[in-house]
Design an enzyme around this catalytic site. Structure first.
Site, PDB file in Angstrom:
ATOM      1  N   ASP A 101      -8.059 -78.072  -9.923  1.00 33.78           N
ATOM      2  CA  ASP A 101      -8.997 -78.141  -9.072  1.00 33.78           C
ATOM      3  C   ASP A 101      -9.370 -76.872  -8.313  1.00 33.78           C
ATOM      4  O   ASP A 101      -8.167 -76.087  -8.162  1.00 33.78           O
ATOM      5  CB  ASP A 101      -8.344 -79.003  -7.812  1.00 33.78           C
ATOM      6  CG  ASP A 101      -9.400 -79.211  -6.736  1.00 33.78           C
ATOM      7  OD1 ASP A 101     -10.324 -78.478  -6.678  1.00 33.78           O
ATOM      8  OD2 ASP A 101      -9.443 -80.349  -6.310  1.00 33.78           O
TER       9      ASP A 101
ATOM     10  N   TYR B 215     -26.297 -78.575   0.158  1.00 32.32           N
ATOM     11  CA  TYR B 215     -26.158 -78.016  -1.258  1.00 32.32           C
ATOM     12  C   TYR B 215     -26.804 -76.731  -1.434  1.00 32.32           C
ATOM     13  O   TYR B 215     -26.378 -75.838  -2.001  1.00 32.32           O
ATOM     14  CB  TYR B 215     -26.684 -79.091  -2.382  1.00 32.32           C
ATOM     15  CG  TYR B 215     -26.693 -78.706  -3.731  1.00 32.32           C
ATOM     16  CD1 TYR B 215     -25.644 -78.822  -4.542  1.00 32.32           C
ATOM     17  CD2 TYR B 215     -27.789 -78.221  -4.355  1.00 32.32           C
ATOM     18  CE1 TYR B 215     -25.519 -78.472  -5.627  1.00 32.32           C
ATOM     19  CE2 TYR B 215     -27.954 -77.913  -5.608  1.00 32.32           C
ATOM     20  CZ  TYR B 215     -26.785 -78.054  -6.511  1.00 32.32           C
ATOM     21  OH  TYR B 215     -26.837 -77.491  -7.972  1.00 32.32           O
TER      22      TYR B 215
HETATM   23  P1  NAD Z   1     -21.502 -81.833 -14.028  1.00 32.01           P
HETATM   24  O1  NAD Z   1     -21.159 -82.951 -13.161  1.00 32.01           O
HETATM   25  O2  NAD Z   1     -22.107 -82.438 -15.314  1.00 32.01           O
HETATM   26  O3  NAD Z   1     -20.298 -80.833 -14.248  1.00 32.01           O
HETATM   27  C1  NAD Z   1     -19.597 -80.286 -13.241  1.00 32.01           C
HETATM   28  C2  NAD Z   1     -18.201 -80.443 -13.626  1.00 32.01           C
HETATM   29  O4  NAD Z   1     -17.582 -79.478 -12.650  1.00 32.01           O
HETATM   30  C3  NAD Z   1     -17.243 -81.359 -14.036  1.00 32.01           C
HETATM   31  O5  NAD Z   1     -16.962 -81.780 -15.285  1.00 32.01           O
HETATM   32  C4  NAD Z   1     -16.633 -81.807 -12.857  1.00 32.01           C
HETATM   33  O6  NAD Z   1     -15.417 -82.536 -13.130  1.00 32.01           O
HETATM   34  C5  NAD Z   1     -16.217 -80.322 -12.453  1.00 32.01           C
HETATM   35  N1  NAD Z   1     -15.683 -80.299 -11.098  1.00 32.01           N
HETATM   36  C6  NAD Z   1     -16.138 -80.478 -10.108  1.00 32.01           C
HETATM   37  N2  NAD Z   1     -15.465 -80.204  -8.959  1.00 32.01           N
HETATM   38  C7  NAD Z   1     -14.419 -79.486  -9.267  1.00 32.01           C
HETATM   39  C8  NAD Z   1     -13.288 -79.192  -8.831  1.00 32.01           C
HETATM   40  N3  NAD Z   1     -13.160 -79.090  -7.350  1.00 32.01           N
HETATM   41  N4  NAD Z   1     -12.403 -78.297  -9.595  1.00 32.01           N
HETATM   42  C9  NAD Z   1     -12.588 -78.403 -11.010  1.00 32.01           C
HETATM   43  N5  NAD Z   1     -13.721 -78.989 -11.495  1.00 32.01           N
HETATM   44  C10 NAD Z   1     -14.547 -79.211 -10.745  1.00 32.01           C
HETATM   45  O7  NAD Z   1     -22.756 -80.818 -13.389  1.00 32.01           O
HETATM   46  P2  NAD Z   1     -23.681 -80.014 -13.886  1.00 32.01           P
HETATM   47  O8  NAD Z   1     -25.169 -80.180 -13.928  1.00 32.01           O
HETATM   48  O9  NAD Z   1     -23.293 -79.312 -15.251  1.00 32.01           O
HETATM   49  O10 NAD Z   1     -23.689 -78.660 -12.933  1.00 32.01           O
HETATM   50  C11 NAD Z   1     -22.961 -77.352 -13.165  1.00 32.01           C
HETATM   51  C12 NAD Z   1     -23.224 -76.305 -12.002  1.00 32.01           C
HETATM   52  O11 NAD Z   1     -24.677 -75.972 -12.211  1.00 32.01           O
HETATM   53  C13 NAD Z   1     -22.943 -76.712 -10.569  1.00 32.01           C
HETATM   54  O12 NAD Z   1     -22.382 -75.792  -9.988  1.00 32.01           O
HETATM   55  C14 NAD Z   1     -24.333 -77.103 -10.280  1.00 32.01           C
HETATM   56  O13 NAD Z   1     -24.365 -77.007  -8.680  1.00 32.01           O
HETATM   57  C15 NAD Z   1     -25.075 -76.328 -10.962  1.00 32.01           C
HETATM   58  N6  NAD Z   1     -26.524 -76.704 -11.039  1.00 32.01           N
HETATM   59  C16 NAD Z   1     -27.140 -77.795 -11.683  1.00 32.01           C
HETATM   60  C17 NAD Z   1     -28.270 -78.202 -11.973  1.00 32.01           C
HETATM   61  C18 NAD Z   1     -28.486 -79.505 -12.539  1.00 32.01           C
HETATM   62  O14 NAD Z   1     -29.927 -79.778 -12.466  1.00 32.01           O
HETATM   63  N7  NAD Z   1     -27.846 -80.200 -13.502  1.00 32.01           N
HETATM   64  C19 NAD Z   1     -29.189 -77.583 -11.198  1.00 32.01           C
HETATM   65  C20 NAD Z   1     -28.776 -76.142 -10.543  1.00 32.01           C
HETATM   66  C21 NAD Z   1     -27.374 -75.935 -10.363  1.00 32.01           C
END
Ligand code: NAD
Length: 255
Positions: free
Chosen positions: A64, A156
């Protein structure tokens, strides 16, 4: 100027078990990196798929990112098992869409705890190791919600705005240690996070306001992260936040 061997490279990818992080692990492994996938929830199927696709190049750590001691141990284990860390990608993050008046202090704290403090803990611990061994590169996951006032993104968006500024400060302070620090600000990307948070109304809103008229794919973000992490391709780029957003932030009136 590069002060380390760019041939033998180890990267740590937080949130590497899903979405953008997972696509980044594939992209970096294809570029020749050895990778530690650090995630609080690594499914056995993900382990099996990655192990099969990139034999001998991937290790897994269930951690984490908000747990300071676990993050410290992770850095030490990564270095002991795979050698000096040259790359860090902070993709672990959570999101939610909640109107400003309905946003509670607890929601705000939880999002900042993971997105901001988690990124701070991982990058500070990792940068200490990089600084002691010649340098490296870091890519933080921001968002276009950290650059614009997107509806429902009070907590966010503020967390992502903080990451953009953290990236700038780190880039300045770490430049003498040959550590580059950049952020990427994706627009809407088809991931499990987007599937959970984006209602049909939100999807329709994005499709009207993103000039490319589509969501991005995780692989399109991953290839840009791989570029920013690669000393051979982006050695003079640091302190930047690169929007990968189908023209959303550059846009104005669209037809
Ligand atoms: P996702 O939910 O598919 O993947 C996120 C991963 O982070 C998951 O595997 C989860 O288990 C892990 N995670 C969450 N909290 C955690 C913690 N405390 N410790 C360790 N692991 C943890 O999400 P995603 O869409 O791939 O997003 C990845 C990043 O990109 C994030 O920071 C998100 O804010 C950013 N982002 C996503 C988007 C989008 O549209 N998907 C857009 C802009 C930014």
């Amino acid at each position: 100027m590069t002060t380390f061997d760019t041939g033998e490279r180890t990267a740590l990818v937080t949130g590497g078990a899903s979405g953008i992080g997972l696509a980044t692990v594939h992209a970096l492994a294809s570029d020749g990196w050895k990778i530690v996938v650090a995630d609080r929830d690594v499914k056995e199927t993900v382990k099996a798929d990655l192990g099969k696709a990139h034999p001998g190049r991937i290790r897994f750590a269930q951690v984490d990112v908000t747990d300071e001691h676990a993050v410290g141990a992770l850095m030490a284990e990564t270095e002991a098992g795979f050698g000096p860390i040259r790359g860090i990608v902070c993709s672990a993050g959570i999101g939610r869409d909640t109107p400003f008046f309905d946003t509670t202090a607890d929601m705000f704290r939880q999002i900042h705890e993971i997105n901001v403090i988690g990124t701070f803990l991982v990058t500070q611990a990792g940068a200490r190791i990089m600084a002691a061994s010649g340098g490296g590169a870091i890519v933080n996951l921001a968002s276009i919600s950290g650059m614009r006032g997107n509806i429902g993104r009070a907590a966010y968006g503020a967390s992502k705005g903080a990451i953009i500024n953290l990236t700038q400060v780190m880039a300045v302070e770490l430049a003498p240690y040959h550590i580059r620090v950049n952020a990427i600000a994706p627009g809407p990307v088809e991931t499990p996070l987007a599937a959970a948070v984006h209602t049909p109304e939100i999807r329709e809103g994005w499709s009207k306001t993103v000039p490319q008229r589509r969501y991005g794919q995780p692989e399109e973000i991953a290839s840009t992260i791989a570029f920013l992490l690669d000393e051979n391709r982006s050695s003079y780029v640091t302190g930047q936040t690169l929007a990968a957003d189908g023209v959303f932030t550059a846009g104005g009136l669209i037809g």
